[in-house]
Design an enzyme around this catalytic site. Structure first.
Site, mmCIF file in Angstrom:
data_model
loop_
_atom_site.group_PDB
_atom_site.id
_atom_site.type_symbol
_atom_site.label_atom_id
_atom_site.label_comp_id
_atom_site.label_asym_id
_atom_site.label_seq_id
_atom_site.Cartn_x
_atom_site.Cartn_y
_atom_site.Cartn_z
ATOM 1 N N GLU A 1 41.562 26.553 9.852
ATOM 2 C CA GLU A 1 41.379 27.161 8.535
ATOM 3 C C GLU A 1 40.086 26.702 7.890
ATOM 4 O O GLU A 1 39.663 25.575 8.084
ATOM 5 C CB GLU A 1 42.544 26.740 7.631
ATOM 6 N N CYS B 1 45.895 17.299 13.442
ATOM 7 C CA CYS B 1 45.456 15.950 13.079
ATOM 8 C C CYS B 1 46.456 14.940 13.613
ATOM 9 O O CYS B 1 47.650 15.204 13.634
ATOM 10 C CB CYS B 1 45.350 15.832 11.561
ATOM 11 N N CYS C 1 49.870 12.160 7.848
ATOM 12 C CA CYS C 1 50.192 11.946 6.425
ATOM 13 C C CYS C 1 51.363 12.869 6.057
ATOM 14 O O CYS C 1 51.347 14.055 6.410
ATOM 15 C CB CYS C 1 48.983 12.241 5.552
ATOM 16 N N GLU D 1 40.863 14.901 10.927
ATOM 17 C CA GLU D 1 40.259 13.681 10.405
ATOM 18 C C GLU D 1 38.846 13.568 11.003
ATOM 19 O O GLU D 1 38.694 13.282 12.194
ATOM 20 C CB GLU D 1 41.141 12.472 10.790
ATOM 21 N N SER E 1 35.302 13.744 4.086
ATOM 22 C CA SER E 1 36.492 13.082 3.553
ATOM 23 C C SER E 1 37.257 12.416 4.684
ATOM 24 O O SER E 1 37.495 13.015 5.731
ATOM 25 C CB SER E 1 37.379 14.121 2.859
ATOM 26 N N LEU F 1 42.742 7.991 -0.882
ATOM 27 C CA LEU F 1 43.462 6.743 -1.182
ATOM 28 C C LEU F 1 44.936 7.029 -1.426
ATOM 29 O O LEU F 1 45.801 6.470 -0.769
ATOM 30 C CB LEU F 1 42.808 6.107 -2.415
ATOM 31 N N CYS G 1 44.735 23.051 2.984
ATOM 32 C CA CYS G 1 44.513 23.299 4.410
ATOM 33 C C CYS G 1 45.688 22.930 5.296
ATOM 34 O O CYS G 1 46.371 21.963 5.068
ATOM 35 C CB CYS G 1 43.248 22.591 4.867
HETATM 36 N N1 SAH Z 1 41.566 13.972 7.072
HETATM 37 C C1 SAH Z 1 40.684 13.863 5.975
HETATM 38 C C2 SAH Z 1 40.115 15.178 5.525
HETATM 39 C C3 SAH Z 1 41.030 16.350 5.541
HETATM 40 S S1 SAH Z 1 42.323 16.337 4.350
HETATM 41 C C4 SAH Z 1 41.361 13.138 4.819
HETATM 42 O O1 SAH Z 1 42.557 12.909 4.891
HETATM 43 O O2 SAH Z 1 40.664 12.768 3.881
HETATM 44 C C5 SAH Z 1 41.421 16.673 2.859
HETATM 45 C C6 SAH Z 1 42.065 16.159 1.603
HETATM 46 O O3 SAH Z 1 43.244 16.928 1.288
HETATM 47 C C7 SAH Z 1 42.512 14.709 1.692
HETATM 48 O O4 SAH Z 1 42.159 14.012 0.527
HETATM 49 C C8 SAH Z 1 44.005 14.858 1.823
HETATM 50 O O5 SAH Z 1 44.671 13.698 1.462
HETATM 51 C C9 SAH Z 1 44.269 16.041 0.919
HETATM 52 N N2 SAH Z 1 45.556 16.691 1.089
HETATM 53 C C10 SAH Z 1 46.236 16.920 2.219
HETATM 54 N N3 SAH Z 1 47.403 17.566 1.950
HETATM 55 C C11 SAH Z 1 47.448 17.744 0.619
HETATM 56 C C12 SAH Z 1 48.386 18.340 -0.275
HETATM 57 N N4 SAH Z 1 49.524 18.856 0.173
HETATM 58 N N5 SAH Z 1 48.084 18.346 -1.581
HETATM 59 C C13 SAH Z 1 46.937 17.815 -2.048
HETATM 60 N N6 SAH Z 1 46.003 17.239 -1.260
HETATM 61 C C14 SAH Z 1 46.263 17.191 0.059
HETATM 62 FE FE1 SF4 Z 2 45.037 14.298 8.727
HETATM 63 FE FE2 SF4 Z 2 43.773 14.220 6.369
HETATM 64 FE FE3 SF4 Z 2 46.074 15.603 6.682
HETATM 65 FE FE4 SF4 Z 2 46.132 12.958 6.716
HETATM 66 S S1 SF4 Z 2 45.541 14.258 4.983
HETATM 67 S S2 SF4 Z 2 47.191 14.295 8.159
HETATM 68 S S3 SF4 Z 2 44.224 12.467 7.728
HETATM 69 S S4 SF4 Z 2 44.137 16.031 7.665
#
Ligand code: SAH
Ligand code: SF4
Length: 347
Positions: A90, A110, A114, A158, A189, A213, A331
């Site tokens: 995406e 990924c 998370c 990531e 990020s 964070l 995303c």
């Molecule tokens: N893997 C990297 C970059 C991709 S995710 C990272 O984790 O930083 C991009 C951002 O979207 C990150 O800050 C992530 O924590 C956030 N994110 C992921 N899922 C989310 C959600 N459901 N609501 C809000 N932010 C989200």
């Molecule tokens: Fe991967 Fe970033 Fe999603 Fe965590 S928030 S699962 S590091 S894409």
């Protein structure tokens, strides 16, 4: 087959010289690729023998639009792009007053897992090549007939778990004959892979670094982000300070506010204490609800209270509006739905 669009100019020069052609042809090929050529036959100023050589030894990476959704509220566009092996990622195109910005993916899925993230929930398939990252930007530009000025690596994946390809992408994106998007217009990020933050610092790039964070301490962080177990917050925050020392670029922190998980006043105070004096900026984002997670976003009052407490510690915070809330713009959500549908179709 060689992924020709991932090659730097010196690598392209080696390729043509090894194929028995003069070195200057490499710059011509690079110019065609920069213009978005999707086929070697478009490269009219190359001799037929060279075009044949390229056709048999190389491929041009493209992203094709598998699906497109446009937000009714803010014209944010969400793409599902497919690559040559059928894998999909995406990208989200956003319009701001100052121009167009695109959020691109760096991996299909990924590994980081998370718990609030749609991408994290659908597992990992493979990393993207540098050319596949470029191709997302090129395809959106072509589709909307626009020029994109800013890129965020905040889509699926990531970036620091795909370090070499991402660094290669950063260098290719700056090519004046290509996308011409300089490092200062690119934000990477990361969920906080500490050793790779040091590797990145050593390159002294002028990109913007954002660190996700999402919690003020390891206990809360490790509930939603498994990476916290490998790299505790103390080490992560030190890496961010060292990154600033090495590059002169301040790190931004991303903090998704999840109702009842990380949004209390006590969390805000603890975060404020830890970030006090670092001159860092915090982006507060109400969490996007992802099916099956059970997480809810914090209400407006909570968001504001959190930001106010941070401000009292001298930590600036912005509550981000979420763009494209009607098109699954967080995303990983669109691909997840797409996969589900395909699976349902197959059964
Ligand atoms: N893997 C990297 C970059 C991709 S995710 C990272 O984790 O930083 C991009 C951002 O979207 C990150 O800050 C992530 O924590 C956030 N994110 C992921 N899922 C989310 C959600 N459901 N609501 C809000 N932010 C989200
Ligand atoms: Fe991967 Fe970033 Fe999603 Fe965590 S928030 S699962 S590091 S894409």
């Amino acid at each position: 087959m060689t992924d020709i669009k991932s090659l730097t100019l010196p690598e392209l020069q080696n390729l043509v010289v090894e194929g028995g052609f003069p070195k200057f042809r490499a710059a011509q090929i690079r110019d065609w690729l920069g213009k978005g050529a999707a086929d070697f036959d478009e490269m009219k100023n190359l001799p037929a023998a060279l075009r044949d050589f390229l056709k048999t030894s190389c491929y041009i990476s493209v992203a094709t639009i598998e699906k497109k959704q446009v937000s009714r509220y803010d014209k944010t566009v969400k793409y599902l792009f497919a690559f040559r092996d059928g894998e999909c990622v995406e990208s989200v195109l956003m319009r701001y007053h100052h121009g167009y910005s695109i959020c691109i993916s760096t991996q299909v899925g990924c590994k980081m897992g998370c718990t609030f993230c749609a991408t994290g929930k659908s597992g990992f398939s493979r990393s993207l090549t540098a050319s596949e990252m470029l191709a997302q930007i090129e395809a959106a530009q072509r589709d909307e007939q626009i020029r994109i000025s800013n890129v965020v690596l905040m889509g699926m994946g990531e970036p620091l778990d795909n370090f070499d390809n991402v660094v290669r992408f950063l260098s290719l994106a700056g090519d004046e004959k290509g996308l011409n998007i300089g490092a200062r217009h690119i934000t990477l990020s990361t969920c906080g892979i500490v050793p790779r933050i040091y590797d990145l610092a050593a390159l002294k790039l002028q990109i913007n670094l954002a660190v996700s964070l999402h919690a003020p301490n390891d206990e809360i962080r490790s509930r939603t982000m498994p990476v916290a177990k490998a790299y505790p917050m103390e080490r992560l925050l030190k890496a961010c300070r060292d990154y600033f020392e090495a590059t002169g670029r301040r790190v931004t922190f991303e903090y998704s506010l999840i109702h009842g998980v990380n949004d209390s006043d006590a969390c805000a105070r603890e975060l404020g204490q830890k970030l006090r004096g670092t001159h860092s900026h915090v982006n507060l984002i109400p969490v996007n609800t992802v099916e099956g997670t059970g997480y809810q976003k914090s209400d407006r009052q909570r968001q504001q209270s959190f930001a106010n407490i941070l401000a009292a510690y001298g930590v600036t915070a912005t509550v981000r509006r979420t763009l494209g809330s009607d098109i699954d713009a967080s995303c990983g959500q669109l691909r997840r739905k797409h996969m589900k549908k395909e699976n349902e179709g197959g059964i």
